[in-house]
Design a protein around this motif. Structure first.
Motif, PDB file in Angstrom:
ATOM      1  N   SER A   1     -18.076 -78.870 110.129  1.00 22.64           N
ATOM      2  CA  SER A   1     -18.869 -78.420 111.285  1.00 22.64           C
ATOM      3  C   SER A   1     -20.333 -78.263 110.919  1.00 22.64           C
ATOM      4  O   SER A   1     -21.224 -78.543 111.730  1.00 22.64           O
ATOM      5  CB  SER A   1     -18.319 -77.081 111.806  1.00 22.64           C
ATOM      6  N   LEU A   2     -20.586 -77.824 109.690  1.00 28.73           N
ATOM      7  CA  LEU A   2     -21.973 -77.687 109.225  1.00 28.73           C
ATOM      8  C   LEU A   2     -22.690 -79.035 109.264  1.00 28.73           C
ATOM      9  O   LEU A   2     -23.832 -79.134 109.730  1.00 28.73           O
ATOM     10  CB  LEU A   2     -21.978 -77.109 107.813  1.00 28.73           C
ATOM     11  N   LEU A   3     -22.018 -80.065 108.776  1.00 31.44           N
ATOM     12  CA  LEU A   3     -22.655 -81.391 108.754  1.00 31.44           C
ATOM     13  C   LEU A   3     -22.852 -81.925 110.173  1.00 31.44           C
ATOM     14  O   LEU A   3     -23.840 -82.597 110.460  1.00 31.44           O
ATOM     15  CB  LEU A   3     -21.813 -82.352 107.925  1.00 31.44           C
ATOM     16  N   TRP A   4     -21.920 -81.599 111.073  1.00 35.11           N
ATOM     17  CA  TRP A   4     -22.114 -81.992 112.477  1.00 35.11           C
ATOM     18  C   TRP A   4     -23.353 -81.299 113.044  1.00 35.11           C
ATOM     19  O   TRP A   4     -24.184 -81.930 113.700  1.00 35.11           O
ATOM     20  CB  TRP A   4     -20.881 -81.609 113.301  1.00 35.11           C
ATOM     21  N   LEU A   5     -23.485 -79.988 112.798  1.00 34.74           N
ATOM     22  CA  LEU A   5     -24.635 -79.243 113.305  1.00 34.74           C
ATOM     23  C   LEU A   5     -25.923 -79.803 112.718  1.00 34.74           C
ATOM     24  O   LEU A   5     -26.938 -79.926 113.421  1.00 34.74           O
ATOM     25  CB  LEU A   5     -24.499 -77.759 112.959  1.00 34.74           C
TER      26      LEU A   5
END
Length: 536
Positions: free
Chosen positions: A187-191
């Motif tokens: 999710s961090l990389l998506w954000l």
């Protein structure tokens, strides 16, 4: 968009900022950095009008909209996840629920349904709903989650819903306080990718250097010694280089002036009593009196390095899981899981939240009984399990210093104080009783105890939580010299990239081994191209 002029603020008898200056332009991406306690959150509160400066002004463009994500959300309510993400008002909630009831009953011709549809459309509901669902999916929510009430979720998941709300709203100035704290790596990389295309300005506080490197173009440091805001153009890595060069220039300027002063003073001392030199002596005395002195620069804080005892050598096979099965109620987490960890392995567990990373760590640690299969320890394996929520290992009546000294009798007092200082226990903090420590302080103290008396199998769950960047660097330096076996969960890309040599991706009970570090995993998994490549 935002202009701070001659801002002065004191708190608790200490001046945090003195005549500070800062401007943030439309579309600019800024990181606010500084050690814990420097005043970052205080500055955020002043920008948000939740606190006021002692002197100076904070001016915002009157037409701009500001959105803010705090570190923690309030108590979850009966609002559903999609209702939070859409930023719906009580009026909109009533309209939406009216529509849902008629849709469930199939009574789509009812006048109430038509009226609710018109109102929903007028409030941009039809535009916001698909956008909110897309963002929620990017942050790790699944379709069935959208209609569930927030009170059924942990605080971390509720924070994700509030982050989605801000991204749907698209404020002109997006203020984020530790936005990656509650995210898993995926999710961090998506954000990170989402914010790269964000059209508004971003002002963030973060301890994740890779996240800042990817996004920001300006770093503003709160210098606690000068109580100033110092701006650097570039990302976080560039800021570190520029700050080091700035310090070197300050040292050179200080030395040059000191040499100049010494020369003038030497002339004054030698010729003070000689009449023919009186005018020159007086001229130099006046020069020194008027001279604006360059302050001696303070050495920037650097990661603390220490030599801690190395653990006893384990057998080649440290721990072995054979056909392990594990369930929580009706939910099966693992079935027929085989996993062998060998001496010297450095393994990171990655995967979406709820995929079973912490469960696997607890199985390895022996903290939960397995439903099926075998768990076998190798000869001389000594396990240490660091959980960010674990505090029962501390003795409430001990001081922080006593707790550390007690777990490693060979540790000297001054060395223990230095190590504790590097993990944010400063001066009188070491005399606090463990029983009154905050949750974050207990986590950090447990971390120090592991470092000064390490096991030969170290299992760590989000060890960088509650640490500032320099403390993270201290931990990285310690673990790089650690000669045991390391298995950890983290969403800090710099931490993973520096330490991991093997990646285990966990999803839907399937554990996939990538015999390589973070960059190898990213390349082979296709995570940079499509979130679904590793979450489907």
């Amino acid at each position: 968009m935002l202009t701070i002029h001659k801002l002065t603020k004191s708190l608790g008898g200490r001046t945090l900022l003195r005549e500070a200056e800062l401007s943030i332009n439309w579309g600019e991406r800024v990181a606010l950095v500084g050690p814990n306690g420097a005043g970052k959150s205080t500055l955020f509160r002043m920008i948000l009008d939740e606190d006021g400066p002692d002197e100076g002004t904070i001016e915002r463009d009157e037409y701009s909209i500001t959105g803010y994500l705090p570190q923690e959300s309030g108590e979850p309510t009966d609002e559903t996840i999609i209702e939070i993400a859409m930023g719906i008002t009580p009026e909109m909630i009533g309209i939406l629920r009216c529509m849902r009831e008629h849709e469930k009953s199939g009574d789509l011709g009812h006048p109430e349904y038509a009226k609710a549809q018109d109102q929903f459309n007028h409030l941009n509901g039809y535009q916001n709903e698909p956008k909110a669902k897309k963002i929620l999916a990017g942050l790790g929510f699944k379709e069935p989650d959208f209609q569930r009430p927030a009170r059924e979720y942990s605080g971390g998941w509720v924070m994700r819903a509030h982050l989605a709300r801000l991204l749907v709203m698209e404020p002109d100035l997006l203020m984020l306080d530790e936005p990656t704290n509650h995210l898993d790596l995926i999710s961090l990389l998506w954000l990170q990718r989402y914010l790269l295309n964000y059209s508004g300005a971003i002002l963030m506080i973060s301890h994740d250097r890779d996240f800042m490197d990817a996004i920001v173009e300006t770093v503003v440091e709160i210098d606690p010694d000068a109580a100033k805001l110092i701006s650097y153009t570039g990302n976080y890595s560039s800021f570190l280089d520029q700050r080091e060069k700035r310090y070197e220039l300050q040292v050179q300027a200080y030395r040059n002036q000191a040499k100049e002063i010494e020369g003038h003073q030497d002339f004054i001392d030698r010729f003070r009593q000689i009449g023919s030199k009186a005018a020159q002596v007086q001229s130099r005395i006046k020069f020194l009196e008027k001279l604006e002195r360059v302050e001696k620069p303070r050495t920037p804080r650097k990661p603390f390095k220490f030599n801690f005892p190395q653990p006893p050598r384990s057998n080649q096979k440290v721990i072995d899981l054979q056909k392990v099965g594990q369930s929580y109620g009706d939910k099966r987490i693992y079935q027929n899981l085989d996993l062998t960890i060998e001496r010297g392995d450095r393994i990171v567990l990655v995967g979406p939240n709820g995929s079973g990373k912490t469960t696997l760590l607890k199985i390895l640690a022996g903290h939960i009984p397995i439903d099926a299969g075998k768990r076998e320890l190798g000869y001389a394996t000594k396990i240490g399990y660091y959980s960010q929520h674990r505090s029962e290992a501390l003795h409430d009546d001990n001081t922080v210093l006593e707790e550390v000294m007690g777990c490693c009798p060979t540790l000297r007092d001054e060395e223990a104080r230095s190590i504790l200082g590097s993990f944010l226990f400063r001066r009188s903090d070491v005399e606090k009783r463990c029983g009154i420590l905050s949750g974050g302080e207990k986590s950090r103290l447990n971390l120090v105890k592991f470092l000064v008396d390490p096991p030969n199998l170290l299992l760590m769950d989000e060890p960088t939580t509650h640490l500032d960047i320099l403390s993270i660097d201290s931990l990285v330096a310690a673990l790089k010299n650690y000669q045991g076996t390391l298995v950890f969960i983290s969403h800090d890309v710099h931490f993973i990239r520096t330490l991991a040599e093997t990646t285990l991706h966990i999803n839907n009970g399937v554990v996939t081994r990538y015999t390589g570090g973070y960059d190898y995993f990213i390349e082979k998994s296709g995570l940079n191209d499509d979130r679904s490549a590793v979450t489907a």
